[in-house]
Design a protein around this motif. Structure first.
Motif, mmCIF file in Angstrom:
data_model
loop_
_atom_site.group_PDB
_atom_site.id
_atom_site.type_symbol
_atom_site.label_atom_id
_atom_site.label_comp_id
_atom_site.label_asym_id
_atom_site.label_seq_id
_atom_site.Cartn_x
_atom_site.Cartn_y
_atom_site.Cartn_z
ATOM 1 N N LEU A 110 -7.733 -7.036 -5.102
ATOM 2 C CA LEU A 110 -8.966 -7.541 -4.494
ATOM 3 C C LEU A 110 -9.166 -6.982 -3.089
ATOM 4 N N ARG A 111 -8.089 -6.869 -2.340
ATOM 5 C CA ARG A 111 -8.163 -6.376 -0.962
ATOM 6 C C ARG A 111 -8.746 -4.971 -0.895
ATOM 7 N N HIS A 112 -8.492 -4.179 -1.923
ATOM 8 C CA HIS A 112 -8.965 -2.802 -1.926
ATOM 9 C C HIS A 112 -10.241 -2.613 -2.743
ATOM 10 N N GLY A 113 -10.888 -3.718 -3.123
ATOM 11 C CA GLY A 113 -12.188 -3.630 -3.756
ATOM 12 C C GLY A 113 -12.175 -3.253 -5.222
ATOM 13 N N LEU A 114 -11.014 -3.322 -5.863
ATOM 14 C CA LEU A 114 -10.942 -3.088 -7.297
ATOM 15 C C LEU A 114 -11.019 -4.429 -8.020
ATOM 16 N N PHE A 115 -11.064 -4.386 -9.347
ATOM 17 C CA PHE A 115 -11.282 -5.590 -10.135
ATOM 18 C C PHE A 115 -10.041 -5.933 -10.955
ATOM 19 N N ASP A 145 0.815 -1.214 0.000
ATOM 20 C CA ASP A 145 0.000 0.000 0.000
ATOM 21 C C ASP A 145 0.849 1.266 0.000
ATOM 22 N N ARG A 146 2.015 1.203 0.629
ATOM 23 C CA ARG A 146 2.899 2.361 0.720
ATOM 24 C C ARG A 146 4.283 1.877 1.124
ATOM 25 N N GLY A 147 5.264 2.768 1.029
ATOM 26 C CA GLY A 147 6.597 2.401 1.496
ATOM 27 C C GLY A 147 7.700 2.831 0.552
ATOM 28 N N ALA A 148 8.897 2.356 0.822
ATOM 29 C CA ALA A 148 10.088 2.734 0.056
ATOM 30 C C ALA A 148 10.216 1.845 -1.178
ATOM 31 N N TYR A 149 9.357 2.092 -2.149
ATOM 32 C CA TYR A 149 9.328 1.296 -3.383
ATOM 33 C C TYR A 149 9.398 2.261 -4.575
ATOM 34 N N THR A 150 10.575 2.783 -4.794
ATOM 35 C CA THR A 150 10.774 3.814 -5.803
ATOM 36 C C THR A 150 10.236 3.389 -7.167
ATOM 37 N N GLY A 151 9.425 4.265 -7.745
ATOM 38 C CA GLY A 151 8.903 4.015 -9.081
ATOM 39 C C GLY A 151 7.627 3.216 -9.136
ATOM 40 N N GLU A 152 7.156 2.702 -8.003
ATOM 41 C CA GLU A 152 5.948 1.890 -8.004
ATOM 42 C C GLU A 152 4.704 2.724 -7.705
ATOM 43 N N VAL A 153 3.539 2.182 -8.052
ATOM 44 C CA VAL A 153 2.250 2.833 -7.818
ATOM 45 C C VAL A 153 1.342 1.837 -7.097
ATOM 46 N N SER A 154 0.781 2.246 -5.978
ATOM 47 C CA SER A 154 -0.027 1.329 -5.170
ATOM 48 C C SER A 154 -1.481 1.307 -5.608
ATOM 49 N N ALA A 175 -7.004 3.736 -6.803
ATOM 50 C CA ALA A 175 -8.396 3.885 -6.374
ATOM 51 C C ALA A 175 -8.727 5.355 -6.142
ATOM 52 N N ASP A 176 -7.784 6.098 -5.581
ATOM 53 C CA ASP A 176 -7.986 7.513 -5.306
ATOM 54 C C ASP A 176 -8.190 8.323 -6.586
ATOM 55 N N LEU A 177 -7.634 7.836 -7.689
ATOM 56 C CA LEU A 177 -7.789 8.512 -8.983
ATOM 57 C C LEU A 177 -9.051 8.076 -9.722
ATOM 58 N N GLY A 178 -9.758 7.092 -9.168
ATOM 59 C CA GLY A 178 -11.003 6.655 -9.785
ATOM 60 C C GLY A 178 -10.908 5.376 -10.584
ATOM 61 N N CYS A 179 -9.785 4.684 -10.498
ATOM 62 C CA CYS A 179 -9.649 3.413 -11.233
ATOM 63 C C CYS A 179 -10.522 2.338 -10.601
ATOM 64 N N ARG A 180 -11.136 1.530 -11.464
ATOM 65 C CA ARG A 180 -11.936 0.394 -11.003
ATOM 66 C C ARG A 180 -11.285 -0.927 -11.367
ATOM 67 N N TYR A 181 -10.561 -0.950 -12.469
ATOM 68 C CA TYR A 181 -9.938 -2.173 -12.957
ATOM 69 C C TYR A 181 -8.412 -2.017 -13.001
#
Length: 258
Positions: free
Chosen positions: A119-124, A72-81, A86-92
């Protein structure tokens, strides 16, 4: 059975300033209400621009992403959680695409972690599976698909599977102009339903309800034939989705087939 699903995977194409013209034209060409579900999956940098357009339009198009990280967060340079998406409105979220597997070395274990995070965050999640040409020629298609599904869905079962979509994308057909035949695609889709039913403990009806897309050189010329098979529930579209006129034709043909 859920509505057919058409997903436009932009891959690494269109900047944030280029995206609006593509989406605006597409919205002009397709009806606001459709009997099929349509997802646009632009690059990360273009997601906010596309999200803004979709929110302002009276269309039922959904927003997707092409990848996500499993933490969900952390020191993972270049990655997107997933929460960021979900905050941007993505569903899939498209996961395990063959280009990530074969060009970037993504392994089944990583894909599995990503599926669980989505799945944990309710996206598809849209989990991609598929064999190379060499694997098909050596009769390994079924074994490859089973391995990718077993590993990619390890620990996923029951109700979670209802939020899952599988995309069968034979590696030899992606970007080559050589799509699988309807018969070839339908055969693998039947195998996928059988494997999902077994590993997920789903009753026959549950596995039948699973949406399985075909991906690999999908065009306005072959989408009608592909969707004529009851085994094929939509398409993961690559290059053809970058032309709004062509992608609109694909969507409208899919709507007619629904």
């Amino acid at each position: 059975m859920a509505r057919n699903l058409i997903v436009g995977n932009w891959k690494m194409n269109r900047t944030a300033s280029e995206a609006p013209s593509l989406v605006t034209r597409l919205l002009e060409l397709v009806p606001a209400q459709l009997p099929v579900e349509v997802v646009l999956a632009p690059p990360f940098t273009s997601i906010p621009a596309v999200a803004q357009l979709l929110a302002a339009a009276n269309h039922r198009l959904s927003l997707g992403a092409q990848n996500a990280f499993w933490e969900d967060r952390g020191a993972y340079t270049g990655e997107v959680s997933v929460p960021m998406l979900a905050d941007l409105g993505c569903r899939y979220v498209i996961l395990g695409h063959s280009e990530r597997r074969h060009l970037l070395g993504e392994q089944d274990e990583a894909v599995n972690k990503k599926v669980k995070a989505v799945l944990r965050h309710g996206l598809f999640p849209i989990l991609c599976v598929g064999e190379t040409l060499a694997e098909r020629q050596h009769g390994q298609t079924e074994a490859v698909i089973r391995r990718q599904l077993d590993a990619g869905l390890d620990g996923v079962a029951g109700q979670e599977l209802k939020n899952l979509t599988i995309a069968y994308e034979p590696v030899w057909a992606i970007g080559t102009g050589q799509a699988a035949s309807v018969e070839q695609a339908a055969e693998v889709h039947r195998q996928i339903r059988s494997v999902i039913g077994a590993i997920g403990g789903m009753a026959a009806g549950g596995a039948e309800a699973l949406r399985i897309l075909y991906g690999g050189s999908v065009t306005a010329h072959n989408i009608g034939d592909l969707l004529s098979s009851r085994e094929i529930d939509g398409a993961l579209v690559g290059g053809a989705c970058l032309d709004p006129e062509v992608f609109a034709k694909i969507i409208n043909i899919a709507a007619e087939k629904s």
